[in-house]
Design a protein around this motif. Sequence first.
Motif, PDB file in Angstrom:
ATOM      1  N   PRO A 192       0.814  -1.229   0.000  1.00  0.00           N
ATOM      2  CA  PRO A 192       0.000   0.000   0.000  1.00  0.00           C
ATOM      3  C   PRO A 192       0.844   1.274   0.000  1.00  0.00           C
ATOM      4  CG  PRO A 192       0.055  -0.930   2.193  1.00  0.00           C
ATOM      5  CD  PRO A 192       0.780  -1.911   1.307  1.00  0.00           C
ATOM      6  N   VAL A 193       1.706   1.406  -0.999  1.00  0.00           N
ATOM      7  CA  VAL A 193       2.575   2.575  -1.158  1.00  0.00           C
ATOM      8  C   VAL A 193       2.470   3.044  -2.604  1.00  0.00           C
ATOM      9  CG1 VAL A 193       4.966   3.391  -1.225  1.00  0.00           C
ATOM     10  CG2 VAL A 193       4.193   1.966   0.679  1.00  0.00           C
TER      11      VAL A 193
ATOM     12  N   MET B   4      -0.071   6.099  -4.822  1.00  0.00           N
ATOM     13  CA  MET B   4      -1.443   6.233  -5.292  1.00  0.00           C
ATOM     14  C   MET B   4      -1.586   5.755  -6.726  1.00  0.00           C
ATOM     15  SD  MET B   4      -3.965   9.594  -5.406  1.00  0.00           S
ATOM     16  CE  MET B   4      -3.169  10.346  -6.840  1.00  0.00           C
TER      17      MET B   4
ATOM     18  N   ASN C 231      -1.019   1.965  -7.248  1.00  0.00           N
ATOM     19  CA  ASN C 231      -2.114   1.094  -6.853  1.00  0.00           C
ATOM     20  C   ASN C 231      -3.343   1.247  -7.737  1.00  0.00           C
ATOM     21  OD1 ASN C 231      -1.799  -0.676  -4.235  1.00  0.00           O
ATOM     22  ND2 ASN C 231      -0.499   1.123  -3.973  1.00  0.00           N
TER      23      ASN C 231
ATOM     24  N   TYR D  66      -7.625   2.739   5.950  1.00  0.00           N
ATOM     25  CA  TYR D  66      -6.268   2.463   6.395  1.00  0.00           C
ATOM     26  C   TYR D  66      -5.820   1.111   5.843  1.00  0.00           C
ATOM     27  CZ  TYR D  66      -8.626  -0.447   9.910  1.00  0.00           C
ATOM     28  OH  TYR D  66      -9.415  -1.379  10.535  1.00  0.00           O
TER      29      TYR D  66
ATOM     30  N   ARG E   7      -0.793   3.038   5.180  1.00  0.00           N
ATOM     31  CA  ARG E   7      -1.452   4.077   4.389  1.00  0.00           C
ATOM     32  C   ARG E   7      -2.713   4.540   5.107  1.00  0.00           C
ATOM     33  NH1 ARG E   7      -3.142   1.650  -0.921  1.00  0.00           N
ATOM     34  NH2 ARG E   7      -4.912   0.853   0.285  1.00  0.00           N
TER      35      ARG E   7
ATOM     36  N   SER F 299      -6.104   7.118   4.330  1.00  0.00           N
ATOM     37  CA  SER F 299      -6.779   7.780   3.212  1.00  0.00           C
ATOM     38  C   SER F 299      -8.096   8.389   3.676  1.00  0.00           C
ATOM     39  CB  SER F 299      -7.040   6.787   2.072  1.00  0.00           C
ATOM     40  OG  SER F 299      -7.912   5.746   2.498  1.00  0.00           O
TER      41      SER F 299
ATOM     42  N   GLU G 290      -4.541  10.660   0.264  1.00  0.00           N
ATOM     43  CA  GLU G 290      -3.867   9.602   1.004  1.00  0.00           C
ATOM     44  C   GLU G 290      -2.439  10.003   1.341  1.00  0.00           C
ATOM     45  OE1 GLU G 290      -1.744   6.482  -1.992  1.00  0.00           O
ATOM     46  OE2 GLU G 290      -3.925   6.251  -1.844  1.00  0.00           O
TER      47      GLU G 290
ATOM     48  N   TYR H 246       1.231   7.887   2.829  1.00  0.00           N
ATOM     49  CA  TYR H 246       1.746   6.538   3.018  1.00  0.00           C
ATOM     50  C   TYR H 246       3.229   6.569   3.410  1.00  0.00           C
ATOM     51  CZ  TYR H 246       2.871   7.615  -1.887  1.00  0.00           C
ATOM     52  OH  TYR H 246       3.283   8.235  -3.036  1.00  0.00           O
ATOM     53  N   TYR H 247       3.635   5.479   4.033  1.00  0.00           N
ATOM     54  CA  TYR H 247       5.031   5.310   4.444  1.00  0.00           C
ATOM     55  C   TYR H 247       5.393   3.836   4.299  1.00  0.00           C
ATOM     56  CZ  TYR H 247       9.152   4.653   7.349  1.00  0.00           C
ATOM     57  OH  TYR H 247      10.410   4.306   7.797  1.00  0.00           O
TER      58      TYR H 247
ATOM     59  N   TYR I 255       8.080   7.582   1.397  1.00  0.00           N
ATOM     60  CA  TYR I 255       6.853   8.201   1.909  1.00  0.00           C
ATOM     61  C   TYR I 255       6.339   9.176   0.874  1.00  0.00           C
ATOM     62  CZ  TYR I 255      10.800  11.044   3.518  1.00  0.00           C
ATOM     63  OH  TYR I 255      11.982  11.724   3.601  1.00  0.00           O
TER      64      TYR I 255
ATOM     65  N   GLU J 261       0.643  13.904  -7.065  1.00  0.00           N
ATOM     66  CA  GLU J 261       1.296  12.996  -6.117  1.00  0.00           C
ATOM     67  C   GLU J 261       2.752  13.401  -5.956  1.00  0.00           C
ATOM     68  OE1 GLU J 261       1.729   8.180  -5.213  1.00  0.00           O
ATOM     69  OE2 GLU J 261       0.873   8.881  -7.124  1.00  0.00           O
TER      70      GLU J 261
END
Length: 391
Positions: free
Chosen positions: A128-129, A131, A134, A174, A221, A223, A233, A235-236, A254, A271
Motif C-alpha cells: 500500500p505505497v 497512489m 495502486n 487504512y 497508508r 486515506s 492519502e 503513506y510510508y 513516503y 502525487e
Amino acid sequence: MRNRLLAAAITGLAATPVAAQEGPEVSWFGFAQIAAETTDEDETGDGGGVKFAADRIRIGNTARWGNGVHSKLQVDFNASGISTEENDQGLLKSASNTNQLPNIIKDAVVGYRVNDNLDIQAGMRKMPVGMDFNTSGKKLDIPKRSMEKDLVLERSAGAFLFGQAGSAGSRLGYALAVANPATRSGAVDPGAGECFIADAGAPGEVNEPGSPGEDNSYAGRLSYQAGQALYAEGYYGTSTTSCTAGNAEDYQVYGVGLRGQPTSRLTLKAEWIQGANVQHVDGRDRDVWYVHGGYMLNPGLEAVIRHYNSSYEGGSVDADLGETWFNANFFLAPEARHQARIQLSLVLPRGDTEASDYGGDAPDQFHRTALNFDKDGDAETTFLAQFQAAF
C-alpha cells in the motif's frame, strides 16, 4: 406429524454438508496491451523506426465464498524470468524476484473479509505505497508507469490488513502490511553490490541484505474519501537490510496523493513521493512529483496532460529530469471504458536530458523514464501508442 418432522430434520441435516461444500463464485478477467513507440538511432546504430512490443499480457480470477473467504490469482505472461547468470560473488543476477514468487505471478492472495469494513489478506500483492501505482495497469491514464514506479515497494509476499470507517459520503481508510524484503522494487537492491564489495569474504559469510525472516518490508497508508470530489492519502514504507557495510541503510519511502472530480468530465490528480537510501545506500535520495489533468471531450475521448519531475542526489551526482505527457484516450466501448481502448501519447523531456549530465552512469539508474535516448545520449521526444483489449 411426528414422522414428517423427523423426515424434514433428516433431510435438513443431510443437505447441510452439501451447502457448506458449494463451490465459490468465480470471476475470470484478462487483458492484453500491445504497444508501439518511435525510436531513433542509438549509440550502437540500432533504431530509426517504430518498435512494437507488449506491455502486459495477463489473465486471472477472483473467487468468493459465502462465508467471507476470498482469493485472487493473476499472472502476466509478459513478465521477465529469473536470470541464470552469476555475478562475481556467484549469486544470480536477477533483481526482480529474489525471495519472491516467480515474476509471472503478479498476485496470489487469500483473504477473509470480517465485515464490510475489515479485510485480512495473506499472499503476494501490491504493497500500500503509491497512489498511481495502486491503480490497475488496465486503468492507467497514460500508457506507461513513469518516474515514480521505481520508488514504490512494488509487490511482496506477506500479511495485509485493510479497513475503513465512516459513510459513503465521508470515509476514512487504512492499510497495513508486513512482508518479505521488497526485492521487486527498483529502489531495493537484492544483491546490494556495495554490500558485497565492502563485506567480501569467504563464500557464505556475506550478510545478504534481502534475507527473509531477517529482513522485512513494512508499509502503512491512511486515506480520506469524500465522494467523487476528493480523495487524499498519505503513506510510508520501508525495506530493511542486514548488510553490515558502513554505507548500508534501510530504504524508506513516503508520499502523499490527491485526486478529485470537480465535474463529471474533469479529473485532477497530484502525487509526491520521496525515496531515501535508494538501493540501501546511505544518502542516495530521489523524489518524484507529478500534476495531472484529464477532461472528457465526449463519452469516447479523453484528453490528458501530465507533468513529471524527478530529482536525484547521491555521491557526486545531482540530476533533475522532467517529462510532459500529452495523451489522448479513445474508449471504443464507452459503456465499459477499459474493455477496448487506444492510448496515444507525445512525451517531451526537459532538464538534464544528456547522458553526460549523470556523471557517466546510465540515466535509468536515477530516473525511471519512458524516453528514448539517441546515439548521442540525448533524451528525445517520444511518441507512444497502446492498444488494449480486456474482459
